[in-house]
Design a protein around this motif. Structure first.
Motif, PDB file in Angstrom:
ATOM      1  N   ALA A  46       1.358  -9.546  11.657  1.00 52.46           N
ATOM      2  CA  ALA A  46       1.401 -10.868  11.032  1.00 52.46           C
ATOM      3  C   ALA A  46       0.060 -11.229  10.402  1.00 52.46           C
ATOM      4  O   ALA A  46       0.005 -11.830   9.317  1.00 52.46           O
ATOM      5  N   GLY A  47      -1.039 -10.865  11.091  1.00 53.09           N
ATOM      6  CA  GLY A  47      -2.352 -11.139  10.513  1.00 53.09           C
ATOM      7  C   GLY A  47      -2.566 -10.412   9.204  1.00 53.09           C
ATOM      8  O   GLY A  47      -3.081 -10.982   8.234  1.00 53.09           O
ATOM      9  N   GLY A  48      -2.165  -9.143   9.150  1.00 50.55           N
ATOM     10  CA  GLY A  48      -2.290  -8.387   7.909  1.00 50.55           C
ATOM     11  C   GLY A  48      -1.426  -8.954   6.803  1.00 50.55           C
ATOM     12  O   GLY A  48      -1.876  -9.113   5.655  1.00 50.55           O
ATOM     13  N   LEU A  49      -0.164  -9.268   7.136  1.00 49.27           N
ATOM     14  CA  LEU A  49       0.730  -9.858   6.133  1.00 49.27           C
ATOM     15  C   LEU A  49       0.185 -11.186   5.614  1.00 49.27           C
ATOM     16  O   LEU A  49       0.234 -11.460   4.403  1.00 49.27           O
ATOM     17  N   ALA A  50      -0.330 -11.995   6.529  1.00 51.11           N
ATOM     18  CA  ALA A  50      -0.808 -13.320   6.132  1.00 51.11           C
ATOM     19  C   ALA A  50      -2.041 -13.231   5.237  1.00 51.11           C
ATOM     20  O   ALA A  50      -2.118 -13.893   4.193  1.00 51.11           O
ATOM     21  N   LEU A  51      -3.026 -12.412   5.639  1.00 58.16           N
ATOM     22  CA  LEU A  51      -4.265 -12.331   4.860  1.00 58.16           C
ATOM     23  C   LEU A  51      -4.023 -11.713   3.486  1.00 58.16           C
ATOM     24  O   LEU A  51      -4.491 -12.226   2.465  1.00 58.16           O
ATOM     25  N   LEU A  52      -3.309 -10.594   3.459  1.00 59.53           N
ATOM     26  CA  LEU A  52      -3.030  -9.965   2.167  1.00 59.53           C
ATOM     27  C   LEU A  52      -2.055 -10.812   1.356  1.00 59.53           C
ATOM     28  O   LEU A  52      -2.191 -10.921   0.124  1.00 59.53           O
ATOM     29  N   GLY A  53      -1.077 -11.405   2.057  1.00 58.81           N
ATOM     30  CA  GLY A  53      -0.117 -12.255   1.353  1.00 58.81           C
ATOM     31  C   GLY A  53      -0.762 -13.490   0.754  1.00 58.81           C
ATOM     32  O   GLY A  53      -0.345 -13.963  -0.312  1.00 58.81           O
ATOM     33  N   ALA A  54      -1.796 -14.025   1.412  1.00 62.34           N
ATOM     34  CA  ALA A  54      -2.490 -15.188   0.864  1.00 62.34           C
ATOM     35  C   ALA A  54      -3.112 -14.853  -0.482  1.00 62.34           C
ATOM     36  O   ALA A  54      -3.050 -15.647  -1.429  1.00 62.34           O
ATOM     37  N   GLY A  55      -3.727 -13.666  -0.571  1.00 60.34           N
ATOM     38  CA  GLY A  55      -4.325 -13.269  -1.843  1.00 60.34           C
ATOM     39  C   GLY A  55      -3.289 -13.083  -2.934  1.00 60.34           C
ATOM     40  O   GLY A  55      -3.474 -13.535  -4.074  1.00 60.34           O
ATOM     41  N   VAL A  56      -2.178 -12.438  -2.585  1.00 61.40           N
ATOM     42  CA  VAL A  56      -1.137 -12.191  -3.591  1.00 61.40           C
ATOM     43  C   VAL A  56      -0.506 -13.498  -4.053  1.00 61.40           C
ATOM     44  O   VAL A  56      -0.325 -13.718  -5.256  1.00 61.40           O
ATOM     45  N   ALA A  97      -6.237  -4.090   0.571  1.00 64.40           N
ATOM     46  CA  ALA A  97      -5.044  -3.391   1.040  1.00 64.40           C
ATOM     47  C   ALA A  97      -5.215  -1.883   0.909  1.00 64.40           C
ATOM     48  O   ALA A  97      -4.836  -1.117   1.812  1.00 64.40           O
ATOM     49  N   ALA A  98      -5.793  -1.445  -0.220  1.00 61.01           N
ATOM     50  CA  ALA A  98      -6.002  -0.012  -0.419  1.00 61.01           C
ATOM     51  C   ALA A  98      -6.984   0.550   0.598  1.00 61.01           C
ATOM     52  O   ALA A  98      -6.797   1.658   1.121  1.00 61.01           O
ATOM     53  N   ARG A  99      -8.032  -0.223   0.910  1.00 57.83           N
ATOM     54  CA  ARG A  99      -8.999   0.248   1.919  1.00 57.83           C
ATOM     55  C   ARG A  99      -8.343   0.342   3.290  1.00 57.83           C
ATOM     56  O   ARG A  99      -8.570   1.307   4.025  1.00 57.83           O
ATOM     57  N   LEU A 100      -7.545  -0.670   3.639  1.00 58.03           N
ATOM     58  CA  LEU A 100      -6.876  -0.645   4.938  1.00 58.03           C
ATOM     59  C   LEU A 100      -5.962   0.569   5.061  1.00 58.03           C
ATOM     60  O   LEU A 100      -5.999   1.300   6.062  1.00 58.03           O
ATOM     61  N   VAL A 103      -8.136   3.741   5.216  1.00 51.47           N
ATOM     62  CA  VAL A 103      -8.739   3.948   6.533  1.00 51.47           C
ATOM     63  C   VAL A 103      -7.690   4.421   7.525  1.00 51.47           C
ATOM     64  O   VAL A 103      -7.931   5.334   8.323  1.00 51.47           O
ATOM     65  N   LEU A 104      -6.504   3.819   7.472  1.00 52.67           N
ATOM     66  CA  LEU A 104      -5.421   4.219   8.367  1.00 52.67           C
ATOM     67  C   LEU A 104      -5.066   5.692   8.147  1.00 52.67           C
ATOM     68  O   LEU A 104      -4.868   6.450   9.111  1.00 52.67           O
ATOM     69  N   ALA A 105      -5.000   6.110   6.870  1.00 44.82           N
ATOM     70  CA  ALA A 105      -4.675   7.508   6.567  1.00 44.82           C
ATOM     71  C   ALA A 105      -5.791   8.444   7.028  1.00 44.82           C
ATOM     72  O   ALA A 105      -5.521   9.504   7.612  1.00 44.82           O
ATOM     73  N   VAL A 106      -7.047   8.058   6.772  1.00 48.03           N
ATOM     74  CA  VAL A 106      -8.177   8.911   7.164  1.00 48.03           C
ATOM     75  C   VAL A 106      -8.250   9.050   8.675  1.00 48.03           C
ATOM     76  O   VAL A 106      -8.418  10.156   9.212  1.00 48.03           O
ATOM     77  N   PRO A 191      -3.292   1.013  14.606  1.00 42.38           N
ATOM     78  CA  PRO A 191      -3.501  -0.069  13.629  1.00 42.38           C
ATOM     79  C   PRO A 191      -4.738  -0.909  13.904  1.00 42.38           C
ATOM     80  O   PRO A 191      -5.417  -1.354  12.967  1.00 42.38           O
ATOM     81  N   PHE A 192      -5.059  -1.129  15.182  1.00 38.91           N
ATOM     82  CA  PHE A 192      -6.225  -1.945  15.515  1.00 38.91           C
ATOM     83  C   PHE A 192      -7.523  -1.189  15.224  1.00 38.91           C
ATOM     84  O   PHE A 192      -8.530  -1.793  14.862  1.00 38.91           O
ATOM     85  N   VAL A 193      -7.494   0.136  15.374  1.00 36.98           N
ATOM     86  CA  VAL A 193      -8.646   0.945  14.986  1.00 36.98           C
ATOM     87  C   VAL A 193      -8.869   0.832  13.481  1.00 36.98           C
ATOM     88  O   VAL A 193     -10.008   0.674  13.006  1.00 36.98           O
ATOM     89  N   ALA A 194      -7.772   0.877  12.711  1.00 35.58           N
ATOM     90  CA  ALA A 194      -7.887   0.773  11.254  1.00 35.58           C
ATOM     91  C   ALA A 194      -8.415  -0.590  10.834  1.00 35.58           C
ATOM     92  O   ALA A 194      -9.291  -0.687   9.963  1.00 35.58           O
ATOM     93  N   TRP A 195      -7.900  -1.666  11.449  1.00 33.86           N
ATOM     94  CA  TRP A 195      -8.393  -3.003  11.112  1.00 33.86           C
ATOM     95  C   TRP A 195      -9.876  -3.134  11.450  1.00 33.86           C
ATOM     96  O   TRP A 195     -10.653  -3.690  10.672  1.00 33.86           O
ATOM     97  N   GLY A 196     -10.269  -2.620  12.616  1.00 35.86           N
ATOM     98  CA  GLY A 196     -11.666  -2.706  13.010  1.00 35.86           C
ATOM     99  C   GLY A 196     -12.586  -1.951  12.070  1.00 35.86           C
ATOM    100  O   GLY A 196     -13.717  -2.382  11.801  1.00 35.86           O
ATOM    101  N   ALA A 197     -12.106  -0.808  11.552  1.00 36.62           N
ATOM    102  CA  ALA A 197     -12.915  -0.022  10.621  1.00 36.62           C
ATOM    103  C   ALA A 197     -12.929  -0.635   9.221  1.00 36.62           C
ATOM    104  O   ALA A 197     -13.864  -0.405   8.452  1.00 36.62           O
TER     105      ALA A 197
END
Length: 294
Positions: A46-56, A97-100, A103-106, A191-197
């Motif tokens: 929800a945090g990811g959807l909200a933050l990215l969704g706010a920008g969009v 979004a691309a960085r997130l 990072v998740l992929a890496v 996912p939390f590792v990716a957000w933290g990075a």
């Protein structure tokens, strides 16, 4: 859509720090690790959807109410209606979004590569344990046990664990590690590792990663305790923890002490209605930003 993006922004910021910090400091998750883990997943999503969704939504607000209207407007070639600052907001959102995702992929690829090398090394150094099909024994004198998730998962116990632990304690160790593998706890943490990075220096994200890591251990402890009992699990935890302490020349970690205290003084499970409420909150957390976006 003009009013949706401030709500999404406030929701996303709240979930990223104050909500995450307070949830990480709460005591009730220890009484319901499964529900708490579900809630943590909802907080992260929800945090990811909200933050990215706010920008969009802020960027595309002139194109209509909701992403469906904005999508139709884009197909109709109305992107020229956007002001310069909205293009900047949209570009920043896409970059985040691309960085997130990057990072998740890496992190995922690095983890898979490290596990593959680890498995190859175990195939050379470890030997099968006849008493436990699928488990491997590593010739190491200190009591240690761990699992290696993945398509070719492994459960590894040291020779020291076999000579130190009683049969019920070994059963507790195996049940604990198999719970990690079966419930794919490695993916719960990712996912939390990716957000933290991706977003550095946010205390709530750091607290979330630690809390989730502790909760998956508590969940695996509960599975093991259901199989062999709290007393055998506590002995196994202390024996394996003491071995790790001797090997690293450090004291117990706070998380291990917390787990041991929880096993010895088992807290009462949350009441049924409270457990239901936790799961409903998790569903609502995901539903709210999704509804605002659409």
């Amino acid at each position: 859509m003009t009013w949706a993006w401030p709500v999404l922004l406030v929701l996303g910021l709240a979930l990223a720090d104050p909500v995450s910090r307070r949830l990480a400091a709460a005591e009730w998750p220890h009484r319901d690790p499964v529900g708490a883990l579900l809630l943590w997943q909802a907080v992260g999503l929800a945090g990811g959807l909200a933050l990215l969704g706010a920008g969009v939504t802020a960027a595309l607000a002139p194109l209509g109410d909701g992403l469906w209207d904005a999508a139709h407007a884009v197909l109709d070639g109305r992107l020229g209606e956007l002001d310069a600052w909205r293009w900047v907001v949209l570009a920043v959102t896409v970059l985040v979004a691309a960085r997130l995702l990057g990072v998740l992929a890496v992190v995922g690829l690095r983890t898979l590569r490290a596990r593959r090398k680890h498995r190859d090394l175990l195939d050379v150094l470890a030997t099968p344990w006849p008493a436990a099909p699928g488990a491997l024994v590593l010739d190491y004198p200190v009591p240690v046990a761990y699992c290696l998730p993945g398509p070719r998962s492994r459960v590894v116990v040291s020779r020291g664990a076999l000579t130190t632990l009683a049969e019920t304690e070994l059963s507790a160790v195996l049940a604990h590690e198999h719970a990690h593998l079966r419930e794919r706890h490695d993916l719960v943490v990712l996912p939390f590792v990716a957000w933290g990075a991706t977003v550095h220096g946010v205390p709530g994200l750091t607290a979330a990663q630690r809390a989730v890591a502790t909760l998956i251990e508590m969940r695996a402890d509960d599975v093991a305790a259901a199989e062999v009992g709290d007393e055998a699990l506590a002995r196994a935890l202390r024996a394996v923890g003491s071995g790790a302490e001797d090997a690293a020349h450090t004291a117990f970690t706070a998380a291990t002490e917390q787990r041991l205290a929880r096993v010895r003084h088992r807290p009462q499970p949350l009441p049924f209605l409270a457990r239901v409420a936790v799961r409903l909150v998790a569903v609502l957390l995901i539903a709210v930003p999704t509804a605002l976006l659409l």
